[in-house]
Design a protein around this motif. Structure first.
Motif, mmCIF file in Angstrom:
data_model
loop_
_atom_site.group_PDB
_atom_site.id
_atom_site.type_symbol
_atom_site.label_atom_id
_atom_site.label_comp_id
_atom_site.label_asym_id
_atom_site.label_seq_id
_atom_site.Cartn_x
_atom_site.Cartn_y
_atom_site.Cartn_z
ATOM 1 N N LYS A 190 0.844 -1.208 0.000
ATOM 2 C CA LYS A 190 0.000 0.000 0.000
ATOM 3 C C LYS A 190 0.872 1.248 0.000
ATOM 4 C CE LYS A 190 -3.916 2.072 2.448
ATOM 5 N NZ LYS A 190 -4.899 1.879 3.556
ATOM 6 N N ALA A 191 1.929 1.255 0.797
ATOM 7 C CA ALA A 191 2.836 2.411 0.842
ATOM 8 C C ALA A 191 3.548 2.588 -0.496
ATOM 9 C CB ALA A 191 3.848 2.229 1.967
ATOM 10 N N LEU A 192 3.938 1.473 -1.124
ATOM 11 C CA LEU A 192 4.630 1.557 -2.409
ATOM 12 C C LEU A 192 3.736 2.157 -3.492
ATOM 13 C CD1 LEU A 192 6.907 0.969 -4.415
ATOM 14 C CD2 LEU A 192 6.023 -1.371 -4.608
ATOM 15 N N THR A 193 2.514 1.655 -3.633
ATOM 16 C CA THR A 193 1.638 2.176 -4.681
ATOM 17 C C THR A 193 1.307 3.646 -4.441
ATOM 18 O OG1 THR A 193 -0.297 1.288 -3.505
ATOM 19 C CG2 THR A 193 0.653 -0.064 -5.261
ATOM 20 N N ALA A 194 1.174 4.031 -3.172
ATOM 21 C CA ALA A 194 0.913 5.447 -2.879
ATOM 22 C C ALA A 194 2.092 6.308 -3.310
ATOM 23 C CB ALA A 194 0.624 5.630 -1.397
ATOM 24 N N MET A 237 1.959 4.696 -12.571
ATOM 25 C CA MET A 237 0.862 3.777 -12.321
ATOM 26 C C MET A 237 1.388 2.412 -11.885
ATOM 27 S SD MET A 237 -1.794 4.706 -15.408
ATOM 28 C CE MET A 237 -0.548 4.504 -16.682
ATOM 29 N N ALA A 238 0.546 1.673 -11.149
ATOM 30 C CA ALA A 238 0.921 0.365 -10.621
ATOM 31 C C ALA A 238 0.066 -0.717 -11.262
ATOM 32 C CB ALA A 238 0.761 0.331 -9.104
ATOM 33 N N VAL A 239 0.728 -1.723 -11.844
ATOM 34 C CA VAL A 239 0.055 -2.852 -12.492
ATOM 35 C C VAL A 239 0.541 -4.130 -11.815
ATOM 36 C CG1 VAL A 239 -0.278 -4.116 -14.652
ATOM 37 C CG2 VAL A 239 -0.085 -1.610 -14.676
ATOM 38 N N LEU A 240 -0.377 -4.999 -11.418
ATOM 39 C CA LEU A 240 -0.020 -6.249 -10.755
ATOM 40 C C LEU A 240 -0.309 -7.439 -11.654
ATOM 41 C CD1 LEU A 240 -1.342 -5.811 -7.089
ATOM 42 C CD2 LEU A 240 0.853 -5.108 -8.068
ATOM 43 N N ASP A 241 0.374 -8.545 -11.370
ATOM 44 C CA ASP A 241 0.136 -9.805 -12.059
ATOM 45 C C ASP A 241 -1.115 -10.463 -11.475
ATOM 46 O OD1 ASP A 241 0.890 -11.674 -13.979
ATOM 47 O OD2 ASP A 241 2.954 -11.736 -13.271
ATOM 48 N N GLY A 242 -2.100 -10.747 -12.300
ATOM 49 C CA GLY A 242 -3.302 -11.443 -11.869
ATOM 50 C C GLY A 242 -3.266 -12.884 -12.349
ATOM 51 N N VAL A 243 -3.041 -13.811 -11.448
ATOM 52 C CA VAL A 243 -2.936 -15.224 -11.813
ATOM 53 C C VAL A 243 -4.297 -15.863 -11.549
ATOM 54 C CG1 VAL A 243 -1.600 -17.341 -11.537
ATOM 55 C CG2 VAL A 243 -0.529 -15.123 -11.076
ATOM 56 N N PHE A 244 -5.159 -15.826 -12.548
ATOM 57 C CA PHE A 244 -6.545 -16.251 -12.392
ATOM 58 C C PHE A 244 -6.839 -17.581 -13.094
ATOM 59 C CE2 PHE A 244 -8.085 -11.575 -11.895
ATOM 60 C CZ PHE A 244 -7.578 -11.573 -10.599
ATOM 61 N N ASN A 245 -5.883 -18.128 -13.806
ATOM 62 C CA ASN A 245 -6.119 -19.396 -14.503
ATOM 63 C C ASN A 245 -5.922 -20.589 -13.579
ATOM 64 O OD1 ASN A 245 -6.373 -21.078 -17.053
ATOM 65 N ND2 ASN A 245 -4.319 -21.690 -16.378
ATOM 66 N N HIS A 246 -5.019 -20.462 -12.608
ATOM 67 C CA HIS A 246 -4.678 -21.595 -11.762
ATOM 68 C C HIS A 246 -4.218 -21.104 -10.389
ATOM 69 C CE1 HIS A 246 -1.213 -20.449 -14.358
ATOM 70 N NE2 HIS A 246 -0.606 -20.368 -13.180
ATOM 71 N N THR A 247 -4.140 -22.031 -9.441
ATOM 72 C CA THR A 247 -3.616 -21.741 -8.107
ATOM 73 C C THR A 247 -2.551 -22.791 -7.785
ATOM 74 O OG1 THR A 247 -5.104 -23.188 -6.858
ATOM 75 C CG2 THR A 247 -5.927 -20.986 -7.416
ATOM 76 N N GLY A 248 -1.950 -22.634 -6.610
ATOM 77 C CA GLY A 248 -1.069 -23.672 -6.100
ATOM 78 C C GLY A 248 -1.859 -24.726 -5.338
ATOM 79 N N VAL A 285 -7.833 -3.132 -5.615
ATOM 80 C CA VAL A 285 -8.093 -1.747 -6.030
ATOM 81 C C VAL A 285 -8.374 -0.879 -4.808
ATOM 82 C CG1 VAL A 285 -9.656 -0.243 -7.307
ATOM 83 C CG2 VAL A 285 -8.892 -2.396 -8.331
ATOM 84 N N GLU A 286 -9.221 -1.361 -3.908
ATOM 85 C CA GLU A 286 -9.600 -0.542 -2.753
ATOM 86 C C GLU A 286 -8.473 -0.417 -1.746
ATOM 87 O OE1 GLU A 286 -13.184 -2.268 -1.217
ATOM 88 O OE2 GLU A 286 -14.417 -1.489 -2.885
ATOM 89 N N GLU A 287 -7.693 -1.473 -1.553
ATOM 90 C CA GLU A 287 -6.636 -1.451 -0.548
ATOM 91 C C GLU A 287 -5.344 -0.838 -1.078
ATOM 92 O OE1 GLU A 287 -4.970 -2.300 3.315
ATOM 93 O OE2 GLU A 287 -7.013 -2.141 2.519
ATOM 94 N N PHE A 288 -4.968 -1.165 -2.324
ATOM 95 C CA PHE A 288 -3.678 -0.748 -2.860
ATOM 96 C C PHE A 288 -3.796 0.286 -3.973
ATOM 97 C CE2 PHE A 288 -3.248 -5.368 -1.735
ATOM 98 C CZ PHE A 288 -2.602 -5.161 -0.523
ATOM 99 N N ASP A 289 -5.004 0.563 -4.441
ATOM 100 C CA ASP A 289 -5.246 1.566 -5.485
ATOM 101 C C ASP A 289 -4.470 1.242 -6.762
ATOM 102 O OD1 ASP A 289 -6.436 3.822 -6.570
ATOM 103 O OD2 ASP A 289 -4.873 5.182 -5.840
ATOM 104 N N ILE A 290 -4.465 -0.027 -7.161
ATOM 105 C CA ILE A 290 -3.741 -0.403 -8.376
ATOM 106 C C ILE A 290 -4.474 0.120 -9.610
ATOM 107 C CG2 ILE A 290 -2.761 -2.440 -7.277
ATOM 108 C CD1 ILE A 290 -4.705 -4.116 -9.024
#
Length: 425
Positions: free
Chosen positions: A44-48, A56-67, A137-142
């Motif tokens: 949160k501090a980093l994105t702020a 702008m901050a872009v994150l990796d969304g791994v939505f196809n699979h999990t561990g 989005v709400e917590e880190f404002d990505i």
């Protein structure tokens, strides 16, 4: 962040950050930052701080699979058929055992049984992933997501994700990782804003390595020419990333890093830089290990280990990239202009980027000529059909006068010229 600003960076894409047990793509918990990297407060501090600096901050969304340590899979492994989460996973079959000893098997990513494919049709799965995005989005404002393995995701899942992201943040950006195929199936209104341009990636470095601009010219015409498949689309361009060998290890001549990045910032699309490559560091993957591609970030760059140390003077390369980025920001023709080939040969290449005269905005009618030389000596280039007038080199300085409709110039070794009409503002 100061180094990013010196380079002209205005967006930072961070690889998978959420709790996992191995490499990050085996998600354990979508709502907690991996403790090996930090914690939620740190992100949160980093994105702020990024936003305070216009990045702008872009994150990796791994939505196809999990561990396998994902809570729903742990429940399945413990309870078997009695688990409430069996429908969360694709291809679940209790009639066969998995190679890892489970009394069932399941679909995976690319045959890796530590990466369990989610059932994208399942409403509860979608809700879980969408709530994770809401939290980010709400917590880190990505500001955006890079969707890992987007070519494996369901089209209607991506459409719903896009619509949902738009309710969270206006202009939220979605990039899809797509290695092959018709990119327009992913990058389209209501789905994804961009995809990884692997097709162009190959042509960018091989044209220099092989001293053959014909491959690159063919790709650019196919993608962005008058009849181009992706004309007007902003694809995500790169010369290396966390999955492929570093450009400095692929090119035989380290001096070619300079025209390589010059091309990256002047062809149509969104240029991106993989950390460390702005200094020309090296790195190759093996058949079983890609850790050489992902070293800890070092400053000064001379602190990188000898086996991946910069192949060129790091200040010269990063300085050149900063100049290319500044020109791209200052010239709309490099960001939005059309593409037209002017010349191709083994060692030289030239093209035109132009904003149509009939458009709107202060830069309508703006045009630029980009001329590249891959050879190790200065070379001359003649471009007929250039009308009349004078052109000035906004990268190196100097002017050239069109004579008899032909623009003639010399190009320094392993470098380029970027010309605009001398009467441009």
């Amino acid at each position: 962040i100061p180094r990013l600003l010196e380079l002209g960076v205005n967006a930072l894409y961070l690889g998978p950050l959420f709790e996992s047990t191995a490499h990050g793509y085996d998600t354990l918990d979508y709502f907690h930052v991996d403790r090996r990297l930090g914690n939620n407060a740190g992100l949160k501090a980093l994105t702020a701080e990024l936003h305070r600096n216009g990045i702008m901050a872009v994150l990796d969304g791994v939505f196809n699979h999990t561990g396998r340590h994902f809570f729903a899979f742990r429940d399945l492994a413990e309870k078997g058929r009695a688990s409430a989460y069996g429908s969360w996973f694709s291809g679940l079959d209790f009639n066969r055992r998995s190679p890892l000893g489970d009394p069932f098997t399941y679909d995976t990513w690319a045959g890796a049984f530590d990466l369990v494919k989610l059932n994208g049709h399942n409403r509860e799965v979608r809700n879980h992933l969408f709530e994770a995005l809401r939290f980010w989005v709400e917590e880190f404002d990505i500001d955006g997501l890079r969707l890992d393995a987007a070519d494996q995701l369901l089209p209607d899942f991506m459409d719903e994700l896009s619509a949902f992201a738009g309710t969270l943040k206006q202009d939220f950006w979605l990039l899809g990782e797509v290695v092959a195929g018709d990119y327009s199936g992913w990058a389209r209104p209501g789905r994804l804003d961009s995809v990884t341009n692997y097709e162009l990636y190959k042509g960018l470095w091989s044209c220099l390595k092989d001293r053959n601009f014909f491959e690159l010219a063919w790709t650019l015409n196919r993608q962005f020419g008058d009849e181009g498949l992706y004309r007007g689309q902003a694809l995500y361009n790169f010369v290396d990333n966390h999955d492929v060998d570093r450009a400095a290890s692929v090119l035989d001549n380290p001096a070619h890093l300079f025209p390589l990045y010059g091309l990256l910032f002047t062809v149509p699309g969104i240029p991106s830089i993989y950390y460390g490559s702005e200094y020309g560091i090296r790195g190759r993957r093996s058949k079983t290990d890609d850790s050489a591609l992902r070293p800890a970030w070092a400053w000064p760059p001379e602190h990188y280990p000898d086996d991946i140390s910069p192949a060129v003077d790091p200040a010269s390369l990063s300085g050149a990239i900063a100049r290319f980025a500044a020109l791209r920001k200052s010239r709309a023709a490099l960001r939005e202009g059309s593409y037209r080939e002017l010349f191709k040969g083994h060692g030289q290449f030239a093209f035109l980027r132009e904003i149509p005269p009939g458009g709107e905005g202060p830069e309508r009618g703006a045009k630029l000529v980009i001329a590249v030389n891959a050879d190790g000596r200065e070379e001359g280039l003649r471009l007929p059909g250039m009308g009349q007038g004078r052109w000035r080199d906004i990268l190196n300085g100097g002017e050239y006068t069109v004579s008899g409709g032909t623009l003639e110039m010399t190009i320094p070794p392993a470098w380029l010229r970027i010309l605009e009409p001398a009467d441009a503002g």
